[in-house]
Design a protein around this motif. Structure first.
Motif, PDB file in Angstrom:
ATOM      1  N   VAL A  22       0.857  -1.180   0.000  1.00  0.00           N
ATOM      2  CA  VAL A  22       0.000   0.000   0.000  1.00  0.00           C
ATOM      3  C   VAL A  22       0.895   1.231   0.000  1.00  0.00           C
ATOM      4  CG1 VAL A  22      -1.793   1.258   1.227  1.00  0.00           C
ATOM      5  CG2 VAL A  22      -1.792  -1.237   1.234  1.00  0.00           C
ATOM      6  N   VAL A  23       0.757   2.037  -0.983  1.00  0.00           N
ATOM      7  CA  VAL A  23       1.573   3.248  -1.130  1.00  0.00           C
ATOM      8  C   VAL A  23       0.690   4.452  -0.867  1.00  0.00           C
ATOM      9  CG1 VAL A  23       3.053   4.584  -2.642  1.00  0.00           C
ATOM     10  CG2 VAL A  23       3.046   2.083  -2.784  1.00  0.00           C
ATOM     11  N   PHE A  24       1.132   5.316   0.082  1.00  0.00           N
ATOM     12  CA  PHE A  24       0.363   6.511   0.416  1.00  0.00           C
ATOM     13  C   PHE A  24       0.736   7.650  -0.522  1.00  0.00           C
ATOM     14  CE2 PHE A  24       0.335  10.555   2.763  1.00  0.00           C
ATOM     15  CZ  PHE A  24      -1.029  10.707   2.892  1.00  0.00           C
ATOM     16  N   ARG A  25      -0.243   8.264  -1.097  1.00  0.00           N
ATOM     17  CA  ARG A  25      -0.028   9.426  -1.947  1.00  0.00           C
ATOM     18  C   ARG A  25      -0.860  10.577  -1.401  1.00  0.00           C
ATOM     19  NH1 ARG A  25      -2.173   9.109  -7.932  1.00  0.00           N
ATOM     20  NH2 ARG A  25      -4.125   9.383  -6.763  1.00  0.00           N
ATOM     21  N   PRO A  26      -0.197  11.610  -0.808  1.00  0.00           N
ATOM     22  CA  PRO A  26      -0.959  12.714  -0.216  1.00  0.00           C
ATOM     23  C   PRO A  26      -1.730  13.487  -1.275  1.00  0.00           C
ATOM     24  CG  PRO A  26       1.360  13.274  -0.334  1.00  0.00           C
ATOM     25  CD  PRO A  26       1.250  11.833  -0.717  1.00  0.00           C
ATOM     26  N   ALA A  27      -2.801  14.087  -0.834  1.00  0.00           N
ATOM     27  CA  ALA A  27      -3.587  14.913  -1.743  1.00  0.00           C
ATOM     28  C   ALA A  27      -2.815  16.181  -2.081  1.00  0.00           C
ATOM     29  CB  ALA A  27      -4.929  15.260  -1.095  1.00  0.00           C
ATOM     30  N   VAL A  28      -2.871  16.593  -3.321  1.00  0.00           N
ATOM     31  CA  VAL A  28      -2.132  17.754  -3.813  1.00  0.00           C
ATOM     32  C   VAL A  28      -3.126  18.804  -4.279  1.00  0.00           C
ATOM     33  CG1 VAL A  28      -0.484  18.605  -5.505  1.00  0.00           C
ATOM     34  CG2 VAL A  28      -0.168  16.347  -4.479  1.00  0.00           C
ATOM     35  N   VAL A  29      -2.930  20.038  -3.745  1.00  0.00           N
ATOM     36  CA  VAL A  29      -3.736  21.163  -4.190  1.00  0.00           C
ATOM     37  C   VAL A  29      -2.862  22.025  -5.085  1.00  0.00           C
ATOM     38  CG1 VAL A  29      -5.057  23.177  -3.477  1.00  0.00           C
ATOM     39  CG2 VAL A  29      -5.109  21.105  -2.087  1.00  0.00           C
ATOM     40  N   ARG A  30      -3.226  22.182  -6.300  1.00  0.00           N
ATOM     41  CA  ARG A  30      -2.422  22.931  -7.272  1.00  0.00           C
ATOM     42  C   ARG A  30      -2.695  24.429  -7.123  1.00  0.00           C
ATOM     43  NH1 ARG A  30      -0.022  19.586 -10.771  1.00  0.00           N
ATOM     44  NH2 ARG A  30      -0.829  17.450 -10.972  1.00  0.00           N
ATOM     45  N   THR A  31      -1.602  25.180  -6.890  1.00  0.00           N
ATOM     46  CA  THR A  31      -1.701  26.626  -6.746  1.00  0.00           C
ATOM     47  C   THR A  31      -1.540  27.272  -8.116  1.00  0.00           C
ATOM     48  OG1 THR A  31      -0.719  26.465  -4.550  1.00  0.00           O
ATOM     49  CG2 THR A  31      -0.744  28.643  -5.570  1.00  0.00           C
ATOM     50  N   PRO A  32      -2.414  28.185  -8.475  1.00  0.00           N
ATOM     51  CA  PRO A  32      -2.256  28.872  -9.768  1.00  0.00           C
ATOM     52  C   PRO A  32      -0.912  29.583  -9.857  1.00  0.00           C
ATOM     53  CG  PRO A  32      -4.441  29.257  -8.848  1.00  0.00           C
ATOM     54  CD  PRO A  32      -3.652  28.560  -7.781  1.00  0.00           C
ATOM     55  N   ALA A  33      -0.358  29.596 -11.054  1.00  0.00           N
ATOM     56  CA  ALA A  33       0.969  30.205 -11.246  1.00  0.00           C
ATOM     57  C   ALA A  33       0.973  31.674 -10.901  1.00  0.00           C
ATOM     58  CB  ALA A  33       1.426  29.978 -12.683  1.00  0.00           C
ATOM     59  N   ILE A  34      -0.135  32.379 -11.164  1.00  0.00           N
ATOM     60  CA  ILE A  34      -0.167  33.817 -10.908  1.00  0.00           C
ATOM     61  C   ILE A  34      -0.031  34.119  -9.421  1.00  0.00           C
ATOM     62  CG2 ILE A  34      -2.689  33.818 -10.779  1.00  0.00           C
ATOM     63  CD1 ILE A  34      -0.340  36.611 -12.104  1.00  0.00           C
ATOM     64  N   ILE A  35      -0.591  33.247  -8.556  1.00  0.00           N
ATOM     65  CA  ILE A  35      -0.471  33.457  -7.110  1.00  0.00           C
ATOM     66  C   ILE A  35       0.972  33.243  -6.651  1.00  0.00           C
ATOM     67  CG2 ILE A  35      -1.212  32.600  -4.866  1.00  0.00           C
ATOM     68  CD1 ILE A  35      -3.899  31.987  -6.041  1.00  0.00           C
ATOM     69  N   SER A  36       1.637  32.235  -7.195  1.00  0.00           N
ATOM     70  CA  SER A  36       3.047  31.996  -6.855  1.00  0.00           C
ATOM     71  C   SER A  36       3.907  33.173  -7.275  1.00  0.00           C
ATOM     72  CB  SER A  36       3.532  30.710  -7.519  1.00  0.00           C
ATOM     73  OG  SER A  36       2.782  29.599  -7.077  1.00  0.00           O
TER      74      SER A  36
END
Length: 474
Positions: A22-36
């Protein structure tokens, strides 16, 4: 076979096949490039603004030459740079004091900030335990400002929320060695802000000649030597009691004679009387003609002198009651300075129990009631233990010279004084380096101040006796 499940779904997963991983993969929230990009630009502008605010000269110089190079060409910029450099060198050679005050110290502070403190800040904070590394992130106290004077660096620090001053005073050795300094002293500026002082050199390593006798008759603070920052040190004598503790050869006589020397004009004017109890019959006896009938040498005479001071105190208290709350020196009611050299001989080592009890009772009475009516006690001793001088806490102002043990520092100056940088046990035993060097802790300030008293030689005392004999205690 491998299954990748997002988020926390693996918590409820039960596998019955041992060959299934069982491999855990955390949830990823993608941040818009403009905010970065906005966050990055904001941090860049804030960093530039902070650099300009903290280091205006260091940032103005390259910007100015850059603008000249772009507008007029780089040859003109190099020429202007040469003229400015030549002017600065000429200024430094012709008037080094003003150059150092206006430019030199600022440049030194900027260099020390960049090369010493900011470069080593993170490892020193983490290793010393003043910072924390949690979950891959460093939580560090903030390095706010660095200023320099001729002898030290002063670093302003914002503590982490939840820290106490004792967290820093317990780690002064870590801070000193971490930043390459001989010692570190800590003082509180305001809640959450500390001042760390790192000496770069020792301006008190050279013995000081006797301070000139004042020209005016004043009972105010007496100049007795020099502070660590090079300024004259003035010790308040009127309205307090002073305890001086130090090992043999630490320079207690320098403080006693400097105080006496500074009060001589007021003594001649009748505003001050100096009473001397000298059970060793060595230090103060050299100038006994200054004290006249108010000099005592034998144990019996010393106790009688102390009890005579108590009688004067009680008589003044009866007259002052209901009319005044503080004492102003006058010819009718002069300020009486009771100088007791090696007070431990009277309070602990005296074989006659009755004399010992009388001495302790008289000193306790004077130190609790005397300063309001114009009687001050200046006592010196070698051993500051409680069983030697049980009333040491009745002295508001204390001076610790060279001591034999670290524990004795807090015995003299009070709890926590050594943690704040009063390393009296580290003072050199060499007379040329350590005699007269000490830490002063006043009633009004918990922070010890490192000073050195001027050395009053035998020739200086002979001159004092020749000029002022017979005018002390009439």
């Amino acid at each position: 076979m491998f299954r990748r499940l997002p988020g926390d779904e693996t918590r409820t997963l039960v596998s019955t096949t041992p060959d299934t991983a069982v491999v855990f993969r955390p949830a990823v929230v993608r941040t818009p490039a403009i905010i970065s990009v906005i966050i990055w630009v904001w941090r860049l502008l804030a960093g530039l603004a902070r650099a300009v605010w903290r280091h205006p000269i260091a940032t103005a110089v390259p910007v100015t030459f850059g603008v000249i190079g772009i507008v007029y060409g780089y040859r003109q910029a190099i020429a202007v740079f040469g003229v400015v450099l030549t002017s600065a060198v000429s200024w430094a050679l012709l008037d080094p004091d003003s150059f150092r005050a206006v430019i030199g110290r600022r440049l030194l502070a900027w260099w020390r900030l960049v090369w010493i403190y900011r470069r080593h800040w993170q490892p020193v904070m983490i290793i010393s335990g003043l910072g924390k590394h949690l979950h891959g992130r460093d939580y560090l106290p903030r390095l706010l400002r660095v200023t320099c004077d001729d002898w030290s660096d002063r670093v302003t620090v914002a503590m982490l929320a939840g820290q106490a001053v004792t967290d820093w005073t317990d780690r002064v050795d870590h801070l000193a060695h971490g930043f390459g300094a001989a010692s570190c002293r800590i003082s509180t500026l305001r809640p959450g802000r500390l001042m760390l002082t790192f000496p770069r050199r020792d301006p008190l390593s050279i013995p000081l000649p006797a301070v000139p006798i004042p020209q005016t008759a004043e009972v105010g603070p007496v100049e007795i030597g020099r502070c660590e920052d090079g300024t004259p040190y003035r010790l308040r004598v009127h309205g307090t009691h002073i305890l001086i503790a130090g090992a043999t050869g630490s320079g207690k006589g320098s403080y006693l004679w400097s105080i006496i020397r500074g009060l001589l004009p007021a003594m001649r004017a009748g505003l001050v009387q100096i009473w001397a109890a000298d059970p060793k019959r060595m230090e103060l006896s050299f100038g006994r003609d200054l004290f006249g009938p108010c000099y005592a040498a034998t144990p019996d005479e010393c106790v009688e002198l102390l009890e005579a001071a108590v009688k004067v105190m009680q008589e003044r208290a009866d007259r002052f009651a209901g009319t005044r709350r503080t004492h102003a020196p006058t010819v009718d009611d002069p300020f009486i300075v009771l100088v007791v050299d090696e007070v431990a001989f009277l309070t602990a080592y005296q074989p006659d129990k009755q004399l010992r009890a009388r001495a302790i009772a008289a000193l306790a009475t004077l130190t609790t009631q005397g300063r309001a009516v114009g009687i001050g006690v200046v006592a010196a001793l070698q051993d500051p233990r409680k069983d030697v001088l049980t009333i040491r806490n009745l002295f508001p102002d204390k001076i610790a010279l060279r001591l034999d043990e670290p524990e004795q520092v807090d015995m003299v100056l009070g709890e926590g004084a050594r943690e704040r940088g009063a390393l009296a046990d580290h003072i050199s035993p060499r007379p040329d380096l350590g005699a007269g060097v000490g830490y002063v802790r006043l009633e009004a300030s918990p922070d010890p101040v490192r000073v050195r008293a001027a050395y009053v030689s035998d020739a200086d005392i002979r001159v004092m006796v020749a000029r002022y004999a017979g005018e002390g205690c009439r």
